[in-house]
Write a protein that holds these residues in place. Structure first.
Motif, mmCIF file in Angstrom:
data_model
loop_
_atom_site.group_PDB
_atom_site.id
_atom_site.type_symbol
_atom_site.label_atom_id
_atom_site.label_comp_id
_atom_site.label_asym_id
_atom_site.label_seq_id
_atom_site.Cartn_x
_atom_site.Cartn_y
_atom_site.Cartn_z
ATOM 1 N N LEU A 56 0.838 -1.198 0.000
ATOM 2 C CA LEU A 56 0.000 0.000 0.000
ATOM 3 C C LEU A 56 0.873 1.248 0.000
ATOM 4 O O LEU A 56 1.983 1.252 0.529
ATOM 5 C CB LEU A 56 -0.918 0.021 1.231
ATOM 6 C CG LEU A 56 -1.805 -1.204 1.474
ATOM 7 C CD1 LEU A 56 -2.637 -1.002 2.729
ATOM 8 C CD2 LEU A 56 -2.693 -1.476 0.270
ATOM 9 N N GLY A 57 0.335 2.309 -0.572
ATOM 10 C CA GLY A 57 1.071 3.563 -0.564
ATOM 11 C C GLY A 57 1.415 4.017 0.833
ATOM 12 O O GLY A 57 2.537 4.501 1.090
ATOM 13 N N CYS A 58 0.481 3.862 1.784
ATOM 14 C CA CYS A 58 0.733 4.305 3.153
ATOM 15 C C CYS A 58 1.741 3.417 3.874
ATOM 16 O O CYS A 58 2.187 3.754 4.977
ATOM 17 C CB CYS A 58 -0.578 4.387 3.936
ATOM 18 S SG CYS A 58 -1.541 2.863 3.981
ATOM 19 N N TYR A 59 2.119 2.301 3.276
ATOM 20 C CA TYR A 59 3.182 1.441 3.811
ATOM 21 C C TYR A 59 4.451 1.509 2.962
ATOM 22 O O TYR A 59 5.341 0.681 3.123
ATOM 23 C CB TYR A 59 2.697 -0.003 3.919
ATOM 24 C CG TYR A 59 1.868 -0.265 5.162
ATOM 25 C CD1 TYR A 59 2.445 -0.748 6.326
ATOM 26 C CD2 TYR A 59 0.498 -0.016 5.168
ATOM 27 C CE1 TYR A 59 1.689 -0.986 7.464
ATOM 28 C CE2 TYR A 59 -0.267 -0.253 6.296
ATOM 29 C CZ TYR A 59 0.328 -0.735 7.444
ATOM 30 O OH TYR A 59 -0.421 -0.969 8.571
ATOM 31 N N THR A 66 -2.915 3.246 -4.139
ATOM 32 C CA THR A 66 -3.999 2.849 -3.238
ATOM 33 C C THR A 66 -4.589 4.053 -2.513
ATOM 34 O O THR A 66 -4.524 4.152 -1.289
ATOM 35 C CB THR A 66 -3.477 1.824 -2.220
ATOM 36 O OG1 THR A 66 -2.339 2.389 -1.509
ATOM 37 C CG2 THR A 66 -3.036 0.533 -2.905
ATOM 38 N N PRO A 67 -5.190 4.983 -3.240
ATOM 39 C CA PRO A 67 -5.668 6.202 -2.590
ATOM 40 C C PRO A 67 -6.759 5.979 -1.548
ATOM 41 O O PRO A 67 -6.805 6.697 -0.544
ATOM 42 C CB PRO A 67 -6.181 7.039 -3.766
ATOM 43 C CG PRO A 67 -6.432 6.066 -4.874
ATOM 44 C CD PRO A 67 -5.398 5.001 -4.702
ATOM 45 N N ALA A 68 -7.643 5.020 -1.757
ATOM 46 C CA ALA A 68 -8.721 4.800 -0.791
ATOM 47 C C ALA A 68 -8.174 4.302 0.544
ATOM 48 O O ALA A 68 -8.588 4.777 1.618
ATOM 49 C CB ALA A 68 -9.737 3.815 -1.353
ATOM 50 N N GLN A 291 -10.000 0.307 -5.034
ATOM 51 C CA GLN A 291 -11.235 0.944 -5.493
ATOM 52 C C GLN A 291 -12.455 0.315 -4.835
ATOM 53 O O GLN A 291 -13.423 1.000 -4.505
ATOM 54 C CB GLN A 291 -11.335 0.849 -7.013
ATOM 55 C CG GLN A 291 -10.332 1.716 -7.750
ATOM 56 C CD GLN A 291 -10.419 1.561 -9.258
ATOM 57 O OE1 GLN A 291 -11.209 0.779 -9.777
ATOM 58 N NE2 GLN A 291 -9.592 2.300 -9.983
ATOM 59 N N GLY A 292 -12.415 -1.020 -4.643
ATOM 60 C CA GLY A 292 -13.504 -1.691 -3.955
ATOM 61 C C GLY A 292 -13.668 -1.202 -2.525
ATOM 62 O O GLY A 292 -14.790 -1.008 -2.041
#
Length: 522
Positions: A56-59, A66-68, A291-292
């Protein structure tokens, strides 16, 4: 076929458990009518399949977008030291559902793996026997919440036994897509027709990840006036590697700009190891899953449920980053968990450490925690966050981390893993204890070239490059004693020396470069 007409009535008519009749009444009578200012907190538990710690982007991922989930992390707490309870799916999922370590349950392998009498690989040991279902006698998280008045949905992967051990017999009012298979291996895979007996086919070409998210959003819409528990267990990003064409084109263009890697690395003598996140089809699958998640979060916002809903996102094990040419060439090695070592099927950090994001009432936005969390801990944590009294589940392994979510610095007691099997990705049998920053691995049946014991200081060496066992003899002795005592206390099943001859299976010839078939239930 629509959500209600295509699945609701048929699922509730299934025999065998009281949830069928009760769930029908809840959905058709109480659901649309239930009101009240002091509504219990809803629970949305999202479990990705084979998503790695750094996917994930935040990781830290820069290739996958993975914006959501990055937004969800900014609105809640992100955990840096969260773990699955096993390096493969079925035992990990059983732990989440029950709050019990897979060793306590006996569900220590992915269901469908060979038992000792079926074992045909030339390995030093025979793997241990295991329980190949989630026993109906176990109280599941769904049963706990159902009994508290929640409408309950399972959407996606189950892989905890064949019928009659499906979700609808384990506390879920509605089961969309959960059955014996461990991946979308029937029909057209991720594309409709899916060939899944617990999910009606959509229009030709419908993407499974999109479908599961849409059905979950519909369930939230129908039950937004009553408490609900959603277990959204994406099949993504498990093999087969199949992506939506629009996202695949996007990442093919992105990958074209990356510098070439000359040669792959290895984890062990036979397992190739991916060293960079750069595979377009996998990246596209990750973004579709993200997105889901966004679709489900938007449904909560639309019905004013954001501030009264507990949202937990995690993965069932580490990302698939190694491929053993002699075992599971078909799976490939689509991602990397770097800086963590190895991946799915291994007891190194890349195989068991996973992303964890929690957004819930009382959790400060944009915070992080290094508290050790395991998959067993969700049961009591969800109970406490939902303000429910503790259930009578007998001996268990679930340690609530609500205090950490509310800003307190509490550490977990020692965490244990026991995996008496050979992973399809090259991993081998062993056990693990993590106590504070220290991690001990005891390998079962090691070869002379491999150490039976490995000790790592994860604070200083998260990549597990430096085995300190020879320098920390006293620490090794203390941790090994505790690990073996824990294992004995749970009557753990162990691998054994070979007393059964290898059952040689004839191999069908295949053309060079053509992967072997994917086992149906992995």
């Amino acid at each position: 076929m629509s959500f209600l007409h295509g699945a609701l009535f048929r699922r509730y008519a299934l025999r065998g458990r009281r949830y069928a009749l009760q769930g029908f009444a809840v959905c058709l009578l109480l659901g649309p009518l239930a009101t009240g200012a002091e509504s219990p907190r809803n629970v949305v538990l999202i479990v990705a399949d084979d998503l790695g710690w750094s996917d994930l982007g935040c990781y830290g991922s820069t290739f996958y977008e993975t914006p959501a989930l990055d937004k969800l992390a900014s609105e809640g707490m992100r955990f840096t030291d969260a773990y699955a309870s096993a390096p493969v799916c079925s035992p990990s999922r059983a732990a989440i559902m029950t709050g019990k370590n897979p060793t306590r349950l006996g569900v220590t392998a992915h269901i469908g793996d060979a038992h000792p009498h079926q074992w045909s690989r030339e390995t030093p040991l025979l793997p241990a026997s295991y329980v190949d279902r989630l026993p109906l006698e176990e109280l599941t998280l769904a049963e706990r919440l159902h009994e508290a008045g929640y409408a309950t949905l399972h959407a996606g992967k189950w892989h905890l036994g064949g019928e009659p051990f499906y979700p609808e017999y384990q506390g879920f009012d509605l089961n969309l897509g959960g059955w014996v298979q461990g991946g979308p291996f029937t029909g057209q895979g991720y594309f409709s027709p899916h060939g899944n007996p617990r999910l009606t086919d959509g229009p030709a070409g419908e993407y499974l990840t999109d479908r599961l998210a849409a059905e979950t959003a519909r369930f939230i819409e129908y039950h937004h006036r009553e408490p609900f528990f959603v277990h959204l267990a994406f099949y993504a990003v498990h093999v087969p590697l199949q992506a939506r064409p629009d996202l695949l084109r996007k990442y093919e263009k992105k990958a074209a700009g990356l510098p070439r890697i000359v040669s792959p690395m290895r984890e062990g003598p036979d397992s190739l190891l991916r060293v960079r996140q750069d595979l377009p089809v996998y990246a596209a699958m990750v973004e579709a899953m993200d997105q889901g998640v966004g679709v489900v979060m938007e449904a909560l916002e639309r019905y004013g449920l954001r501030d009264n809903t507990i949202v937990i996102f995690t993965s069932d094990n580490g990302g698939l980053s190694t491929g053993d040419r002699g075992i599971s060439e078909a799976e490939g090695w689509p991602t990397t968990n770097a800086p963590l070592r190895a991946g799915k099927g291994w007891l190194y950090e890349g195989g068991i450490r996973v992303p964890l994001i929690v957004r819930a009432p009382g959790v400060e936005a944009g915070t992080t925690s290094d508290r050790v969390v395991t998959g067993t801990d969700y049961f009591t944590t969800i109970e406490e966050l939902a303000e429910l009294p503790p259930a009578e589940i007998g001996p268990h392994d679930s340690e609530s981390f609500v205090a950490n979510l509310h800003g307190k610095q509490e550490s977990r007691g020692p965490a244990f893993w026991h995996y008496p099997h050979y992973g399809n990705q090259g991993g081998r049998p062993g056990a693990v204890m993590r106590d504070g920053d220290w991690k001990l691995i005891e390998w079962y049946g090691g070869t002379p070239a491999e150490s039976d014991l490995e000790l790592f200081d994860l604070q200083a060496d998260p990549s597990e490059e430096h085995n300190l066992a020879h320098l920390e003899a006293n620490r090794v002795e203390q941790m090994l004693t505790a690990l073996r005592s824990w294992r004995k206390g749970l009557d753990a099943q162990m691998p054994t020396g070979r007393t059964v001859p290898i059952a040689k299976q004839p191999e069908a010839p295949r053309a060079a470069g053509v992967p072997s078939a994917e086992p149906a239930s992995r």
